[in-house]
Structure formats: structure tokens, C-alpha cells
Write a protein that holds these residues in place. Structure first.
Motif, mmCIF file in Angstrom:
data_model
loop_
_atom_site.group_PDB
_atom_site.id
_atom_site.type_symbol
_atom_site.label_atom_id
_atom_site.label_comp_id
_atom_site.label_asym_id
_atom_site.label_seq_id
_atom_site.Cartn_x
_atom_site.Cartn_y
_atom_site.Cartn_z
ATOM 1 N N ARG A 115 0.834 -1.206 0.000
ATOM 2 C CA ARG A 115 0.000 0.000 0.000
ATOM 3 C C ARG A 115 0.870 1.259 0.000
ATOM 4 N NH1 ARG A 115 -5.506 1.078 3.093
ATOM 5 N NH2 ARG A 115 -5.950 -0.662 1.736
ATOM 6 N N GLU A 116 1.933 1.257 0.793
ATOM 7 C CA GLU A 116 2.831 2.421 0.843
ATOM 8 C C GLU A 116 3.546 2.609 -0.492
ATOM 9 O OE1 GLU A 116 3.892 2.260 5.624
ATOM 10 O OE2 GLU A 116 5.066 1.045 4.223
ATOM 11 N N ILE A 117 3.928 1.502 -1.128
ATOM 12 C CA ILE A 117 4.563 1.596 -2.448
ATOM 13 C C ILE A 117 3.585 2.186 -3.450
ATOM 14 C CG2 ILE A 117 5.526 0.256 -4.366
ATOM 15 C CD1 ILE A 117 6.576 -1.738 -2.195
ATOM 16 N N GLU A 144 -2.583 -1.299 -4.383
ATOM 17 C CA GLU A 144 -1.945 -2.333 -3.564
ATOM 18 C C GLU A 144 -1.971 -3.673 -4.291
ATOM 19 O OE1 GLU A 144 -2.285 -4.036 0.988
ATOM 20 O OE2 GLU A 144 -3.974 -2.936 0.143
ATOM 21 N N ARG A 145 -3.103 -4.004 -4.901
ATOM 22 C CA ARG A 145 -3.199 -5.260 -5.668
ATOM 23 C C ARG A 145 -2.243 -5.250 -6.848
ATOM 24 N NH1 ARG A 145 -9.096 -5.025 -6.807
ATOM 25 N NH2 ARG A 145 -9.294 -3.515 -5.155
ATOM 26 N N GLU A 146 -2.149 -4.127 -7.538
ATOM 27 C CA GLU A 146 -1.235 -4.014 -8.678
ATOM 28 C C GLU A 146 0.213 -4.214 -8.246
ATOM 29 O OE1 GLU A 146 -1.730 -0.748 -11.451
ATOM 30 O OE2 GLU A 146 -3.755 -0.470 -10.650
ATOM 31 N N VAL A 147 0.578 -3.635 -7.109
ATOM 32 C CA VAL A 147 1.950 -3.759 -6.607
ATOM 33 C C VAL A 147 2.279 -5.231 -6.351
ATOM 34 C CG1 VAL A 147 3.489 -3.240 -4.673
ATOM 35 C CG2 VAL A 147 2.099 -1.424 -5.690
ATOM 36 N N TYR A 148 1.370 -5.957 -5.679
ATOM 37 C CA TYR A 148 1.612 -7.386 -5.429
ATOM 38 C C TYR A 148 1.811 -8.146 -6.734
ATOM 39 C CZ TYR A 148 0.550 -7.235 -0.423
ATOM 40 O OH TYR A 148 0.589 -6.995 0.926
ATOM 41 N N GLU A 149 1.031 -7.806 -7.760
ATOM 42 C CA GLU A 149 1.148 -8.481 -9.054
ATOM 43 C C GLU A 149 2.509 -8.245 -9.699
ATOM 44 O OE1 GLU A 149 -2.113 -7.271 -11.509
ATOM 45 O OE2 GLU A 149 -3.606 -7.997 -10.077
ATOM 46 N N HIS A 150 3.097 -7.091 -9.469
ATOM 47 C CA HIS A 150 4.342 -6.724 -10.137
ATOM 48 C C HIS A 150 5.609 -7.045 -9.338
ATOM 49 C CE1 HIS A 150 2.422 -4.859 -13.551
ATOM 50 N NE2 HIS A 150 1.611 -4.212 -12.721
ATOM 51 N N LEU A 151 5.490 -7.388 -8.082
ATOM 52 C CA LEU A 151 6.687 -7.581 -7.252
ATOM 53 C C LEU A 151 7.590 -8.708 -7.759
ATOM 54 C CD1 LEU A 151 5.301 -6.906 -3.700
ATOM 55 C CD2 LEU A 151 7.100 -5.636 -4.865
ATOM 56 N N LEU A 211 3.365 5.864 -2.989
ATOM 57 C CA LEU A 211 4.574 6.564 -3.447
ATOM 58 C C LEU A 211 4.599 6.767 -4.954
ATOM 59 C CD1 LEU A 211 7.490 5.085 -1.320
ATOM 60 C CD2 LEU A 211 6.749 7.456 -1.423
ATOM 61 N N VAL A 212 4.057 5.797 -5.692
ATOM 62 C CA VAL A 212 4.094 5.914 -7.154
ATOM 63 C C VAL A 212 2.821 6.529 -7.723
ATOM 64 C CG1 VAL A 212 5.778 4.059 -7.450
ATOM 65 C CG2 VAL A 212 3.346 3.530 -7.546
ATOM 66 N N GLY A 213 1.943 7.007 -6.825
ATOM 67 C CA GLY A 213 0.774 7.746 -7.277
ATOM 68 C C GLY A 213 -0.441 6.906 -7.620
ATOM 69 N N LEU A 214 -0.498 5.661 -7.152
ATOM 70 C CA LEU A 214 -1.670 4.822 -7.398
ATOM 71 C C LEU A 214 -2.651 4.951 -6.243
ATOM 72 C CD1 LEU A 214 0.158 1.563 -8.534
ATOM 73 C CD2 LEU A 214 -0.964 3.240 -10.001
ATOM 74 N N ASP A 215 -3.902 4.641 -6.511
ATOM 75 C CA ASP A 215 -4.898 4.594 -5.450
ATOM 76 C C ASP A 215 -4.450 3.540 -4.438
ATOM 77 O OD1 ASP A 215 -7.653 2.862 -4.689
ATOM 78 O OD2 ASP A 215 -7.768 5.039 -4.429
ATOM 79 N N PRO A 216 -4.431 3.847 -3.143
ATOM 80 C CA PRO A 216 -3.905 2.903 -2.145
ATOM 81 C C PRO A 216 -4.578 1.536 -2.154
ATOM 82 C CG PRO A 216 -4.258 5.043 -1.153
ATOM 83 C CD PRO A 216 -4.817 5.106 -2.534
ATOM 84 N N VAL A 217 -5.881 1.473 -2.383
ATOM 85 C CA VAL A 217 -6.583 0.188 -2.320
ATOM 86 C C VAL A 217 -6.371 -0.631 -3.600
ATOM 87 C CG1 VAL A 217 -8.826 -0.931 -2.069
ATOM 88 C CG2 VAL A 217 -8.281 1.095 -0.713
ATOM 89 N N THR A 218 -6.699 -0.071 -4.739
ATOM 90 C CA THR A 218 -6.540 -0.827 -5.984
ATOM 91 C C THR A 218 -5.060 -0.940 -6.366
ATOM 92 O OG1 THR A 218 -6.894 1.166 -7.311
ATOM 93 C CG2 THR A 218 -8.814 -0.222 -6.863
#
Length: 92
Positions: A10-12, A24-31, A15-22
Motif C-alpha cells: 500500500r505504501e509503495i 496495492e493489488r497491482e503492486v503485489y502483481e508486479h513484485l 509513493l508511485v501515485g496509485l490509489d492505495p486500495v486498488t
């Protein structure tokens, strides 16, 4: 971007300007892709580390996760109060 310590998905996202809730899912997909890219780009000198999620009620640590995610429930006490995983990059 730099941070002073490990960050949650969520913090990532924030930081990159994404909505914190949606985001967060995108970040997990890209890690997973980010980890591979770091190894290639830095010749193995940069690694993405995950501090595993932990149950806030009983302290159970989710050490055996196969991919980065926030579990929904603790297998030991069934609590939903889960501290999310945190991520950081270390470069040698």
C-alpha cells in the motif's frame, strides 16, 4: 525513490501515485517481475527482500508464502488482524 525502511504494498502504491486500495493489488502483481528485473539489471547485486506478514493477535509469522501477498486470516488463531508484508531492496 528512496525510503528509510521497508514498505508495504500500500505504501509503495501511494509513493508511485496509485490509489492505495486498488494500487496495492497491482503492486503485489508486479513484485515478482521487479525482483527478476533487479537481479538482471544489477547482475545479482540487487535483491528484493520481503519481511513476511505476521498475525497481530498471536504473533504467527507467515514464513512459507510462495508469492508476495497479505493473507486474509491466521491459520493458528483465525484472526484477521494481519500485519502486511514489507519489502525492501538491498544493493551490494
Amino acid at each position: 525513490m528512496e525510503s528509510r525502511g521497508p514498505l508495504t504494498a500500500r505504501e509503495i502504491a501511494e509513493l508511485v501515485g496509485l490509489d492505495p486500495v486498488t494500487g496495492e493489488r497491482e503492486v503485489y502483481e508486479h513484485l515478482r517481475h521487479i525482483a527478476k528485473t533487479l537481479r538482471r539489471a544489477y547482475g545479482g547485486r540487487a535483491v528484493l527482500y520481503m519481511i513476511p506478514p505476521r498475525c497481530r493477535d498471536c504473533g504467527y509469522v507467515f514464513r512459507d508464502l510462495r508469492e508476495p501477498r497479505k493473507p486474509s486470516r491466521c491459520p493458528r488463531c483465525r484472526s484477521q488482524r494481519i500485519e502486511p508484508p514489507r519489502f525492501y531492496i538491498e544493493v551490494d
